[in-house]
Design an enzyme around this catalytic site. Structure first.
Site, PDB file in Angstrom:
ATOM      1  CD  GLU A  41       2.177   1.528   1.888  1.00  0.00           C
ATOM      2  OE1 GLU A  41       2.912   1.694   0.798  1.00  0.00           O
ATOM      3  OE2 GLU A  41       1.420   2.085   2.195  1.00  0.00           O
ATOM      4  CE  LYS A 112       1.698   1.266  -2.808  1.00  0.00           C
ATOM      5  NZ  LYS A 112       1.776   2.171  -1.730  1.00  0.00           N
ATOM      6  CB  CYS A 148      -1.230   1.415   0.289  1.00  0.00           C
ATOM      7  SG  CYS A 148      -1.999   3.265   0.843  1.00  0.00           S
TER       8      CYS A 148
END
Length: 546
Positions: A41, A112, A148
């Site tokens: 990330e 994300k 994540c």
């Protein structure tokens, strides 16, 4: 499909270095026959970049690096994390993104969806959450790519209103890829793998998980990159705190029986992880700031002995300077213990008495102190005299001072501002005193460097005759579990008492923790090895009445 996972040490804002590391890994993966290589990330800029993300110039550097990396993706594809501009007139100006690169360009971008704003995370400050999720087509298959936190919304009390994977799975992907920057903590390492495993088994898909490796000031990243089969059983996991690149054949992962995860980690493994984390933290802090040499006060007590052992492992004996600073109440055995350790580790060491310095300070203050009994003020003068000498040597010779206070002391304010709390980096500030003993025994199990007498004698600041820590504090085996419940578990005093801890002790300890927030907010960055360290992940007001 052959997939390579790259666990690479990156450096926040060092675009030339990060870009070079990523391109080298792409070339290495291509040489090994990989079709796709995956990075962590925000790999382009490093994580967490914090308010650097508010700089237009910083984002421009990110964009240039992304295009440069993409130009090397010929004959191979790559997934690389980085910030992406939000072109909508609404919302935050950036997305936390994963760039899918092939044919020499960026072909797909995933944004994300779930942005953490708890503990050390503050992603809502910078990023807009995505509400739209699409799989990525590659080599005739669909990849469910997530970042994540996007896979952390399972369990009995999810934090978010939806799961990105619930949307992605509707497109019938053949595999999942998650890129992460999940920091290390000894009591959540296994939990992280369990969460990745749960996603694999829930969606009946193989999972390729890449986590950041390296240290960024107080945040330590162990990597823990892993592969799971569709049953959620572990196929492979990288060695923590080490770089690596490994290649996997998708069909083999699908057919691999895997192994179940352990229910818990052993005490030996816990100490190994903490040891490696702290060594990495020291090494990376010095390396990434350009510092070379460290200095510390070596008292003959456990904490400074532990920090010395860690510093020598991280920096080499030639780069560590131990200074013994005996004072009016220092015992001869403490001096001898400190000398024994310094000689065993072959570090530069010197003895500088603080007696004359303390005497001058007392004489200067005598007109005001003369009619009052001796107490904490006089004790603190000794700690501050040591700090003056250590900081003087640090400034003169360019050695950075390492702080040696442990978490138990920091929690209850058993430390002197501008005295023993001085230093540019708090090495064991997230290690309770009882853990410091455990870690010291672990170090000695590899190489007997900490003298046995240091491990056996009663802890003492040696600031007055026959002083022991237990004169002012509960015994550490009583204190530390209470602190753990209050700090890590965030339990109320009543809840802690109901767990069986003595009410009088609990009601004495908790006010000490609350009252000393002002000290903690002036202390050095603390290397984080637990799930709740003092620092950016624990934000309490100084003036609160609670």
């Amino acid at each position: 499909m052959r997939i390579a996972l790259a666990q690479v040490d990156l450096h926040i804002g060092n675009f030339q270095y990060n870009t070079r590391q990523i391109i080298q890994s792409i070339e290495q993966a291509r040489e090994q026959g990989a079709d796709l290589v995956v990075f962590s990330e925000l790999a382009v800029c490093g994580y967490p970049a914090r308010d650097l993300l508010l700089s237009d110039d910083f984002i421009s550097h990110c964009q240039r690096s992304i295009h440069q990396i993409a130009s090397h993706c010929k004959g191979i594809a790559a997934v690389v994390g980085g910030p992406d501009l939000n072109t909508s007139p609404r919302g935050k100006r950036l997305y936390n993104a994963a760039f899918f690169m092939e044919l020499g360009k960026v072909t797909h971008v995933y944004h994300k969806g779930l942005l953490p704003d708890y503990d050390v995370f503050d992603e809502y400050r910078y990023f807009e959450p995505s509400l739209h999720f699409k799989t990525i087509p590659f080599m005739g298959k669909k990849i469910a790519l997530t970042i994540c936190e996007d896979i952390w919304n399972l369990g009995h009390q999810p934090l978010y209103a939806f799961n990105p994977m619930d949307h992605l799975v509707e497109e019938k992907p053949e595999l999942m890829v998650n890129i992460s920057a999940s920091p290390f903590s000894w009591n959540r390492t296994l939990e992280r793998l369990q969460m990745v495993s749960e996603n694999a088994s829930r969606y009946r898909l193989p999972m390729f998980y890449v986590n950041q490796f390296g240290a960024h000031t107080e945040l330590l990243f162990d990597g823990g990159t892993a592969v799971f089969n569709p049953a959620g059983r572990l196929v492979d996991v990288f060695e923590p705190f080490r770089p690596g690149l490994r290649l996997y054949e998708l069909d083999q992962v699908l057919a691999h029986p895997g192994v179940p995860l352990a229910d818990e980690i052993s005490n030996q493994e816990k100490n190994r992880l903490i040891y490696e984390a702290l060594v990495l933290g020291i090494k990376e802090y010095f390396g990434k700031t350009g510092l070379k040499k460290a200095i510390l006060g070596l008292s003959g007590g456990l904490d400074s002995a532990l920090v010395l052992a860690l510093a020598v492992k991280a920096l080499g004996k030639e780069n560590v300077w131990a200074v013994l600073l005996p004072g009016p109440y220092s015992s001869q055995h403490s001096v001898e213990d400190a000398l024994q350790m310094a000689r065993a580790l072959e570090v530069q060491h010197d003895i500088i008495s603080i007696n004359s310095t303390v005497e001058v300070l007392n004489q200067s203050l005598d007109p005001w102190f003369a009619n009052s009994p001796q107490g904490i003020a006089e004790e603190n003068l000794q700690a501050r005299a040591r700090a003056i000498i250590l900081m003087g040597l640090s400034n003169k010779f360019g050695h950075m001072l390492l702080n040696t206070s442990n978490k138990s002391e920091i929690a209850v304010g058993y430390g002197t501002l501008y005295g023993d709390m001085c230093g540019g980096l708090s090495v064991i500030g997230d290690i309770y005193k009882t853990q410091a003993y455990e870690l010291s025994h672990y170090i000695n199990s590899m190489d007997q460097v900490i003298p046995q007498n240091i491990l056996e004698k009663a802890p003492s600041a040696e600031l007055k005759p026959d002083q022991k820590d237990s004169d002012s504090l509960p015994e550490y085996h009583v204190l530390d579990p209470i602190l753990f419940c209050y700090i890590e578990k965030q339990m109320s005093p009543e809840q802690i008492i109901r767990k069986g801890h003595d009410a009088a002790v609990v009601n004495r300890v908790i006010p000490l923790v609350n009252a000393n927030e002002y000290k903690r907010q002036q202390s050095a960055p603390v290397l984080r090895v637990s799930s709740k360290s003092f620092g950016p992940g624990r934000q309490f007001p100084i003036v609160a009445k609670y």
